[in-house]
Design an enzyme around this catalytic site. Structure first.
Site, PDB file in Angstrom:
ATOM      1  N   ASP A  81     -36.075  -0.448  -0.098  1.00 10.12           N
ATOM      2  CA  ASP A  81     -36.630   0.192  -1.294  1.00 10.12           C
ATOM      3  C   ASP A  81     -38.105  -0.121  -1.518  1.00 10.12           C
ATOM      4  OD1 ASP A  81     -36.154  -2.497  -1.853  1.00 10.12           O
ATOM      5  OD2 ASP A  81     -34.567  -2.105  -3.283  1.00 10.12           O
ATOM      6  N   ASN A 148     -27.000  -7.545 -12.305  1.00  9.91           N
ATOM      7  CA  ASN A 148     -26.134  -6.486 -12.843  1.00  9.91           C
ATOM      8  C   ASN A 148     -25.324  -5.812 -11.720  1.00  9.91           C
ATOM      9  OD1 ASN A 148     -28.044  -5.030 -11.484  1.00  9.91           O
ATOM     10  ND2 ASN A 148     -28.675  -3.760 -13.202  1.00  9.91           N
ATOM     11  N   HIS A 150     -26.621  -4.638  -8.846  1.00  8.91           N
ATOM     12  CA  HIS A 150     -27.299  -3.633  -8.031  1.00  8.91           C
ATOM     13  C   HIS A 150     -27.494  -4.112  -6.595  1.00  8.91           C
ATOM     14  CE1 HIS A 150     -31.638  -5.027  -9.296  1.00  8.91           C
ATOM     15  NE2 HIS A 150     -31.308  -5.583  -8.153  1.00  8.91           N
ATOM     16  N   GLU A 155     -28.659   1.085  -9.267  1.00  9.74           N
ATOM     17  CA  GLU A 155     -28.255   0.446 -10.514  1.00  9.74           C
ATOM     18  C   GLU A 155     -26.843   0.896 -10.905  1.00  9.74           C
ATOM     19  OE1 GLU A 155     -30.027  -1.880 -11.411  1.00  9.74           O
ATOM     20  OE2 GLU A 155     -32.156  -1.445 -11.655  1.00  9.74           O
TER      21      GLU A 155
HETATM   22  C1  F6R Z   1     -34.906  -5.796  -2.996  1.00 11.43           C
HETATM   23  C2  F6R Z   1     -33.645  -5.284  -3.495  1.00 11.43           C
HETATM   24  C3  F6R Z   1     -32.923  -5.889  -4.660  1.00 11.43           C
HETATM   25  C4  F6R Z   1     -32.855  -7.421  -4.602  1.00 11.43           C
HETATM   26  C5  F6R Z   1     -32.102  -7.976  -5.809  1.00 11.43           C
HETATM   27  C6  F6R Z   1     -32.070  -9.486  -5.806  1.00 11.43           C
HETATM   28  O1  F6R Z   1     -35.330  -5.094  -1.863  1.00 11.43           O
HETATM   29  O2  F6R Z   1     -33.200  -4.329  -2.956  1.00 11.43           O
HETATM   30  O3  F6R Z   1     -31.619  -5.365  -4.716  1.00 11.43           O
HETATM   31  O4  F6R Z   1     -32.241  -7.801  -3.409  1.00 11.43           O
HETATM   32  O5  F6R Z   1     -32.698  -7.555  -6.975  1.00 11.43           O
HETATM   33  O6  F6R Z   1     -33.366  -9.968  -5.978  1.00 11.43           O
HETATM   34  P1  F6R Z   1     -33.734 -11.536  -5.864  1.00 11.43           P
HETATM   35  O7  F6R Z   1     -33.519 -11.920  -4.449  1.00 11.43           O
HETATM   36  O8  F6R Z   1     -35.178 -11.602  -6.252  1.00 11.43           O
HETATM   37  O9  F6R Z   1     -32.819 -12.235  -6.789  1.00 11.43           O
END
Ligand code: F6R
Length: 253
Positions: A81, A148, A150, A155
């Site tokens: 992403d 959450n 995701h 989301e």
């Molecule tokens: C990032 C992504 C997100 C993160 C998730 C966890 O490319 O796709 O889904 O993997 O938000 O983020 P951290 O590792 O910062 O807790």
């Protein structure tokens, strides 16, 4: 295997769960297993994630490959992403994150990241799907986990058959990610592989660490499979592995 507190397979799904005593042992196992599969040419297309969880992984990975002169020259990477409307050279962009933590240190054949600055975002989302497909699909997709539920920027409420698309970020995601934006506004939109795109990967590895992820880890594994918790879609995959440290796994030990 070293330092594993619990290892099990969730019976009705293909999910394999490994809980490690320490973050160090988790990342070292993740790295050893990746290098083994890269060396045997089992993987050529690797799907990558960004975020706090992956900073340490990429540091270990690049240090190991520099020390052992490991070449990635036959490997293509595909990131999950990117924010919409953040220039690629902005320090908050995922383009910058990947360059800073990994791409400037290893010799990948090529690396792809969704384009969040295209004038036609729908077209660039479709082009990204085409890029993945024309390379023969993703062999292993790495994921992090949002509090959450995701995965990527999919989301709660995102259909399980979604493909690369423009996503509205949830309020909780904007709050979580604001630490990286130094008082500036976090974008409200991102371009992300869809859940369907992620589920097409031959193998999936999700890494989660820290107590803040423990509740969502439990819901991901024990709650019902539903779009409200995007990560529950992983239970529909044949070959998904969750790598957790003790804190993230504390409610399922
Ligand atoms: C990032 C992504 C997100 C993160 C998730 C966890 O490319 O796709 O889904 O993997 O938000 O983020 P951290 O590792 O910062 O807790």
């Amino acid at each position: 295997m070293e330092n594993i507190i619990r290892e099990y397979k969730k019976s009705e799904t293909g999910i394999h769960i490994l809980i490690f005593e320490t973050k160090k042992s988790l990342y070292s196992q993740a790295m050893t297993s990746l290098f083994k599969s890269l060396s045997s040419r089992e993987y050529t297309n690797v799907g990558l994630a960004t975020g706090k969880t992956y900073e340490r992984f990429y540091d270990i990975l690049s240090n190991y490959s520099i020390k052992n002169k490991f070449s990635f020259s036959k490997i293509s990477s595909f990131n999950l992403d990117e924010y919409v409307g953040i220039p690629n050279d902005d320090t908050c962009s995922y383009h910058y994150f990947m360059r800073n933590h990994l791409f400037s240190k290893i010799d990948l054949k090529e690396s792809f990241i969704p384009d969040g600055n295209s004038e036609d975002l729908k077209k660039s989302a479709m082009a990204y799907e085409h890029q993945i497909a024309s390379h023969g699909g993703i062999d292993i997709q790495y994921l992090g986990l949002g509090i959450n539920g995701h995965i990527g920027f999919n989301e709660p409420g995102t259909p399980f058959d979604s493909r690369t698309h423009i996503a509205e970020l949830a309020e909780s995601t904007i709050r979580e990610n604001s630490v990286y934006f130094d008082g500036n506004q976090v974008p409200k939109k991102a371009i992300t592989m869809g859940i369907g795109t992620i589920l097409d990967a031959k193998r999936i590895v999700l890494i989660a660490t820290g107590e803040s992820k423990s509740k969502i880890v439990k819901q991901t594994l024990d709650g019902s499979i539903e779009e409200k918790i995007p990560a529950t879609a992983l239970r529909l995959h044949q070959d998904a592995t969750l790598l957790l440290d003790r804190d993230a796994g504390s409610l399922i030990i």
